[in-house]
Scaffold this motif. Structure first.
Motif, mmCIF file in Angstrom:
data_model
loop_
_atom_site.group_PDB
_atom_site.id
_atom_site.type_symbol
_atom_site.label_atom_id
_atom_site.label_comp_id
_atom_site.label_asym_id
_atom_site.label_seq_id
_atom_site.Cartn_x
_atom_site.Cartn_y
_atom_site.Cartn_z
ATOM 1 N N GLN A 164 0.812 -1.169 -0.005
ATOM 2 C CA GLN A 164 0.133 -0.169 0.049
ATOM 3 C C GLN A 164 0.733 1.217 0.231
ATOM 4 O OE1 GLN A 164 -2.887 -0.364 3.038
ATOM 5 N NE2 GLN A 164 -3.625 -2.152 2.693
ATOM 6 N N HIS A 165 0.424 2.343 -0.754
ATOM 7 C CA HIS A 165 0.942 3.569 -0.798
ATOM 8 C C HIS A 165 -0.029 4.650 -0.938
ATOM 9 C CE1 HIS A 165 5.528 3.064 -1.741
ATOM 10 N NE2 HIS A 165 4.973 2.040 -2.279
ATOM 11 N N ASP A 166 0.317 5.839 -0.040
ATOM 12 C CA ASP A 166 -0.555 6.950 0.006
ATOM 13 C C ASP A 166 0.018 7.704 -1.276
ATOM 14 O OD1 ASP A 166 -2.001 5.896 2.238
ATOM 15 O OD2 ASP A 166 -0.948 6.963 3.583
ATOM 16 N N LEU A 167 -0.924 8.067 -2.158
ATOM 17 C CA LEU A 167 -0.340 8.777 -3.190
ATOM 18 C C LEU A 167 -1.695 9.381 -3.948
ATOM 19 C CD1 LEU A 167 -0.625 6.819 -6.025
ATOM 20 C CD2 LEU A 167 1.283 5.784 -4.897
ATOM 21 N N GLU A 168 -0.982 10.255 -4.894
ATOM 22 C CA GLU A 168 -2.112 10.795 -5.689
ATOM 23 C C GLU A 168 -2.197 10.445 -7.327
ATOM 24 O OE1 GLU A 168 -3.977 15.550 -6.931
ATOM 25 O OE2 GLU A 168 -2.327 15.077 -5.597
ATOM 26 N N GLU A 169 -0.767 10.319 -7.624
ATOM 27 C CA GLU A 169 -0.169 9.935 -8.990
ATOM 28 C C GLU A 169 0.687 8.721 -8.784
ATOM 29 O OE1 GLU A 169 2.053 12.399 -12.206
ATOM 30 O OE2 GLU A 169 0.101 13.298 -11.445
ATOM 31 N N SER A 171 3.103 6.937 -12.101
ATOM 32 C CA SER A 171 3.482 6.681 -13.469
ATOM 33 C C SER A 171 4.266 5.623 -13.741
ATOM 34 C CB SER A 171 4.303 7.958 -13.954
ATOM 35 O OG SER A 171 3.371 9.034 -13.899
ATOM 36 N N PHE A 172 3.977 4.900 -14.951
ATOM 37 C CA PHE A 172 5.050 3.534 -15.326
ATOM 38 C C PHE A 172 5.494 3.723 -16.614
ATOM 39 C CE2 PHE A 172 1.782 2.320 -11.951
ATOM 40 C CZ PHE A 172 2.661 1.405 -11.269
ATOM 41 N N MET A 173 6.748 3.394 -16.776
ATOM 42 C CA MET A 173 7.245 3.599 -18.012
ATOM 43 C C MET A 173 7.773 2.235 -18.501
ATOM 44 S SD MET A 173 7.113 6.367 -16.323
ATOM 45 C CE MET A 173 8.625 6.589 -15.210
ATOM 46 N N ALA A 174 7.468 1.877 -19.525
ATOM 47 C CA ALA A 174 7.948 0.609 -20.232
ATOM 48 C C ALA A 174 8.766 0.896 -21.603
ATOM 49 C CB ALA A 174 6.703 -0.339 -20.696
ATOM 50 N N ALA A 175 9.152 -0.059 -22.396
ATOM 51 C CA ALA A 175 9.974 0.131 -23.297
ATOM 52 C C ALA A 175 9.582 1.268 -24.390
ATOM 53 C CB ALA A 175 10.658 -1.197 -23.823
ATOM 54 N N SER A 176 8.189 0.725 -24.607
ATOM 55 C CA SER A 176 7.690 1.559 -25.794
ATOM 56 C C SER A 176 6.388 2.310 -25.371
ATOM 57 C CB SER A 176 7.476 0.720 -26.960
ATOM 58 O OG SER A 176 6.297 -0.412 -26.689
ATOM 59 N N GLN A 177 6.040 2.258 -24.184
ATOM 60 C CA GLN A 177 4.418 2.761 -23.898
ATOM 61 C C GLN A 177 4.671 3.457 -22.248
ATOM 62 O OE1 GLN A 177 1.144 0.359 -24.675
ATOM 63 N NE2 GLN A 177 0.340 1.262 -22.716
ATOM 64 N N ASP A 178 4.373 4.422 -22.008
ATOM 65 C CA ASP A 178 4.155 4.949 -20.646
ATOM 66 C C ASP A 178 2.588 5.046 -20.201
ATOM 67 O OD1 ASP A 178 6.842 5.402 -20.792
ATOM 68 O OD2 ASP A 178 6.992 7.349 -21.262
ATOM 69 N N ILE A 179 2.309 5.296 -19.040
ATOM 70 C CA ILE A 179 1.109 5.604 -18.472
ATOM 71 C C ILE A 179 1.332 6.343 -17.392
ATOM 72 C CG2 ILE A 179 0.768 3.173 -17.520
ATOM 73 C CD1 ILE A 179 -1.992 3.466 -18.247
ATOM 74 N N ARG A 180 0.330 7.204 -17.021
ATOM 75 C CA ARG A 180 0.116 8.058 -15.960
ATOM 76 C C ARG A 180 -1.248 8.132 -15.289
ATOM 77 N NH1 ARG A 180 0.636 14.052 -16.409
ATOM 78 N NH2 ARG A 180 -1.592 14.046 -16.839
ATOM 79 N N ILE A 181 -1.449 7.725 -14.067
ATOM 80 C CA ILE A 181 -2.759 7.605 -13.576
ATOM 81 C C ILE A 181 -2.827 8.493 -12.507
ATOM 82 C CG2 ILE A 181 -4.403 5.837 -12.663
ATOM 83 C CD1 ILE A 181 -2.803 3.629 -13.552
ATOM 84 N N GLN A 182 -3.912 9.412 -12.328
ATOM 85 C CA GLN A 182 -3.871 10.305 -11.273
ATOM 86 C C GLN A 182 -5.270 10.330 -10.715
ATOM 87 O OE1 GLN A 182 -3.322 14.485 -12.606
ATOM 88 N NE2 GLN A 182 -2.938 15.396 -10.854
ATOM 89 N N GLN A 183 -5.524 10.426 -9.682
ATOM 90 C CA GLN A 183 -6.798 10.543 -8.685
ATOM 91 C C GLN A 183 -6.879 11.947 -8.280
ATOM 92 O OE1 GLN A 183 -7.165 7.398 -5.752
ATOM 93 N NE2 GLN A 183 -4.919 8.114 -5.045
ATOM 94 N N ASP A 184 -8.205 11.981 -7.947
ATOM 95 C CA ASP A 184 -8.775 13.286 -7.580
ATOM 96 C C ASP A 184 -8.328 13.771 -6.093
ATOM 97 O OD1 ASP A 184 -10.288 11.773 -5.989
ATOM 98 O OD2 ASP A 184 -12.061 12.415 -7.147
ATOM 99 N N THR A 185 -7.662 12.911 -5.452
ATOM 100 C CA THR A 185 -7.192 13.147 -4.078
ATOM 101 C C THR A 185 -6.145 11.943 -3.683
ATOM 102 O OG1 THR A 185 -8.031 13.516 -1.906
ATOM 103 C CG2 THR A 185 -9.014 11.972 -2.919
ATOM 104 N N ILE A 186 -5.599 12.221 -2.548
ATOM 105 C CA ILE A 186 -4.342 11.513 -2.166
ATOM 106 C C ILE A 186 -5.186 10.500 -1.400
ATOM 107 C CG2 ILE A 186 -2.653 10.977 -0.480
ATOM 108 C CD1 ILE A 186 -1.658 13.978 -1.025
ATOM 109 N N THR A 188 -5.072 5.627 -0.620
ATOM 110 C CA THR A 188 -4.131 4.479 -0.106
ATOM 111 C C THR A 188 -4.427 3.555 -1.278
ATOM 112 O OG1 THR A 188 -4.396 4.804 2.206
ATOM 113 C CG2 THR A 188 -3.507 2.771 1.133
ATOM 114 N N ILE A 189 -3.385 3.445 -2.161
ATOM 115 C CA ILE A 189 -3.553 2.443 -3.337
ATOM 116 C C ILE A 189 -2.888 1.157 -3.143
ATOM 117 C CG2 ILE A 189 -2.769 2.582 -5.720
ATOM 118 C CD1 ILE A 189 -4.638 4.911 -5.119
ATOM 119 N N ILE A 190 -3.657 0.186 -3.429
ATOM 120 C CA ILE A 190 -3.023 -1.221 -3.159
ATOM 121 C C ILE A 190 -2.381 -1.516 -4.321
ATOM 122 C CG2 ILE A 190 -3.848 -3.490 -2.623
ATOM 123 C CD1 ILE A 190 -6.118 -2.250 -1.137
ATOM 124 N N PHE A 191 -1.167 -2.044 -4.223
ATOM 125 C CA PHE A 191 -0.422 -2.686 -5.485
ATOM 126 C C PHE A 191 -0.426 -4.350 -5.297
ATOM 127 C CE2 PHE A 191 1.099 1.448 -5.365
ATOM 128 C CZ PHE A 191 1.444 1.869 -6.567
#
Length: 654
Positions: A164-169, A171-186, A188-191
């Motif tokens: 678990q991480h407390d965060l708002e945003e 980002s993941f970077m792969a060899a040929s594609q990037d993705i950024r996920i942003q939520q409206d507030t901070i 606890t995100i479960i990985f």
């Protein structure tokens, strides 16, 4: 297909809702966010290329021991589009969702999720779940206000474990594609690491703990993707030296379920498509509801209206020299074991077995129908089947019972002077191929089998489809796709029929079926108002003018394949391109069907036979309705042309 088997009840329940939905303004736009009608995103497109990821709505309880999520045929959602917004309403147990996905820029979408519970409940949580392709496993990660670092699965612990991480945003970077996920507030995100696929899965909380009845929760997320656009030229190779089976052409199902709107769609399709095969219903339950009454004594003017419509439909096809298949759905009560089951039982069982003690009477009833159809309507029935009897829609059989039926009913047909054969299978899906094996391997059944048949609703992997091609080869019989389409539940969210993604996925499957299975025909479900390839005219409450959709133009382009061509091997070195080829070496007639699922690119085609100097090029996509885009010159058996993004393309000598 069972969605349509129970469609009558569902149709009338939802008519008012659907009518309201279809009054909303429709805009044909280049959708970036690829939203499924049940609420899951499969990615965002840039210049037609899919930057893939998967999303779901997840409800977890009992310390993650009970996890439920949105998915195909798991709920009863509704889907609408309003310009660049797509909206799905659905529910999981007592949790009701409204998910709105809006394109807000190149490669960028905003997802707004509202939910409430219809009762007081306590949950681990309700989540917006994002799962990334395995390509990201070796990439970099950047969390809110933290430096970028190499991602490591070991940092998440064992597969299935939580981090678990407390965060708002994130980002993941792969060899040929990037993705950024942003939520409206901070929050606890479960990985988690998916236990089967080993890929990264993130759970963004919407609500958790004690949830009061009717309390509304709303969260907003923005996802932005970027990456390399693979527009490298495609190499396609045709082998005209190895012609295979004959393709008669596109066919259709003509089961009359909506007498108010079916006729106009049928008229339009029969006037504007070359239909090679037709499948109609035998309304068996209405033909002989009482086993002691002989229906053949009934004058045609006094036939049950459903029987009369079905017979007239068969007659119309026969008069157009379209071979006719007759299929039975609902049996009469006297012909089955137990109480007649018109749908799925509380135990999840569909249909009824045939009554063993009544098999001779069953054979007679079906044979009488076919003889009556011939005597009074001039129809010679090519083949007969029970619809999806592997599943029980609505006669349910074991594989061994299917074998016995083919032998018993086939012999009864022959003894009464009929040339009608039985379909081997007519299965609900490609996945249930073992159902046909007893009859396929029974020499006594072989004389009574006309074609091998399956429906294309599920089971699209090449190894599964290949099993049907192998069955046709082993039996030396034609292979038929008895019902063709891609979503058995789509009648419940009919606006999705108008989506570019539905149209392209459907014709992409058909192209793969042609290449892998070499069917004699694919019978579209349906060429009526049910799953209609047209819109307007009152269909599903849309009172605009009756007109073709992108799906119709795909079908017309496919149906325009010249008659009596044989399948020819063809390959592409680009994963986003599906292709199938047909030809006649003696007549120098050739057709190549191509579906470009990605960005615009050049295609280099080789292997064209000598004597072919040019091919006409036709394109159907969101902007082009089977438009001829000039011709392609051929030199030394080779040619080059441009494949527009997300398009169905046909090259043909005619």
């Amino acid at each position: 297909m069972f969605g349509k088997g129970n469609k009558t009840v569902g149709y009338f329940i939802n008519t008012g809702i659907i009518a309201c939905i279809l009054l909303l303004p429709l805009q044909h736009v280049f959708a970036q966010a690829e939203l499924m009608p049940y609420g899951n995103l499969s990615g965002i497109r840039i210049k037609g290329q899919l930057m893939a990821f998967d999303t779901r709505l997840v409800v977890s309880g009992n310390n993650w021991k009970k996890v439920y999520f949105t998915g195909k045929e798991l709920q009863q959602p509704q889907f609408i589009r309003n310009g660049d917004e797509q909206v799905v309403t659905t529910k999981i147990d007592s949790i009701h969702f409204t998910e709105t996905v809006k394109d807000i820029g190149k490669g960028k979408a905003r997802i707004t999720i509202k939910c409430f519970s219809a009762q007081d409940t306590t949950l681990d949580g309700v989540y917006f779940n994002v799962t990334l392709p395995v390509a990201y496993n070796d990439g970099a990660i950047k969390l809110s206000n933290q430096p970028e670092h190499q991602f490591s699965q070991t940092g998440l612990g064992a597969p299935g474990m939580h981090l678990q991480h407390d965060l708002e945003e994130a980002s993941f970077m792969a060899a040929s594609q990037d993705i950024r996920i942003q939520q409206d507030t901070i929050s606890t995100i479960i990985f988690r690491i998916d236990e089967k696929q080993k890929n990264i899965s993130l759970y963004f909380p919407i609500c958790s703990g004690k949830i009061g009845k009717g309390v509304v929760f709303q969260r907003t997320y923005e996802i932005k993707v970027s990456g390399l656009i693979d527009d490298s030229p495609a190499e396609m190779k045709l082998d005209a030296s190895a012609p295979g089976r004959v393709f008669d052409g596109l066919g259709g199902n003509f089961r009359i379920q909506n007498p108010a709107h079916d006729p106009e769609v049928i008229d339009y399709c029969l006037k504007n498509l070359r239909v090679a095969w037709g499948r109609v219903e035998m309304p068996w339950i209405s033909w002989q509801p009482d086993s002691t009454v002989d229906p053949t004594k009934t004058d045609t003017s006094k036939l049950n209206i459903r029987v009369k419509r079905a017979m007239e439909m068969a007659q119309r096809l026969s008069q157009m020299n379209i071979p006719v298949i007759v299929t039975a759905w609902f049996p009469p009560a006297w012909a089955v074991e137990g109480k007649l089951n018109m749908g799925r039982s509380p135990e999840g069982i569909w249909g009824n077995p045939l009554k063993r003690s009544s098999m001779t009477k069953i054979y007679q009833s079906i044979t009488d129908y076919i003889l009556y159809l011939k005597a009074h309507y001039g129809v010679d029935v090519a083949d007969f089947s029970f619809n999806e009897s592997d599943l029980g829609i609505n006669v349910r059989q074991t594989a061994e019972e299917h074998d016995e039926l083919i032998k018993g009913l086939g012999a009864y047909f022959a003894s009464h002077g009929l040339t009608t054969k039985l379909l081997l299978g007519d299965n609900s899906d490609a996945t249930t191929y073992s159902f046909i094996y007893p009859a396929m391997n029974d020499p006594q059944a072989k004389p009574y089998i006309g074609m091998v048949s399956f429906h294309s609703w599920r089971g699209w992997d090449t190894p599964i489809l290949q099993k049907w091609a192998d069955a046709a080869k082993q039996t030396n019989l034609p292979l038929l796709v008895g019902e063709g389409s891609i979503d058995a539940a789509a009648w419940g969210y009919p606006q999705y029929f108008l989506e570019q993604s539905y149209a392209l996925e459907e014709v992409n499957l058909y192209t793969r079926l042609l290449a892998i299975c070499q069917p004699i025909s694919i019978l579209q479900w349906q060429l009526t108002s049910d799953y209609s390839p047209l819109k307007g005219g009152g269909i599903f409450g849309d009172n605009g003018p009756l007109e073709p959709t992108q799906r119709f133009w795909n079908l017309k382009q496919l149906a325009s394949t010249p008659k009596d061509l044989r399948f020819m091997p063809i390959t592409s070195d680009v994963a986003d391109i599906s292709c199938a080829a047909l030809g006649d070496n003696a007549k120098h007639v050739y057709t190549v069907h191509i579906v470009n699922n990605g960005t615009t690119r050049k295609v280099h085609l080789t292997g064209l036979p000598a004597g072919v100097n040019k091919l006409n090029l036709y394109v159907t996509n969101i902007k082009s309705d089977m438009k001829q885009k000039g011709s392609v010159k051929i030199s030394n058996g080779e040619c080059e042309f441009k494949a527009d993004q997300r398009s169905f393309i046909t090259l043909t000598t005619q």
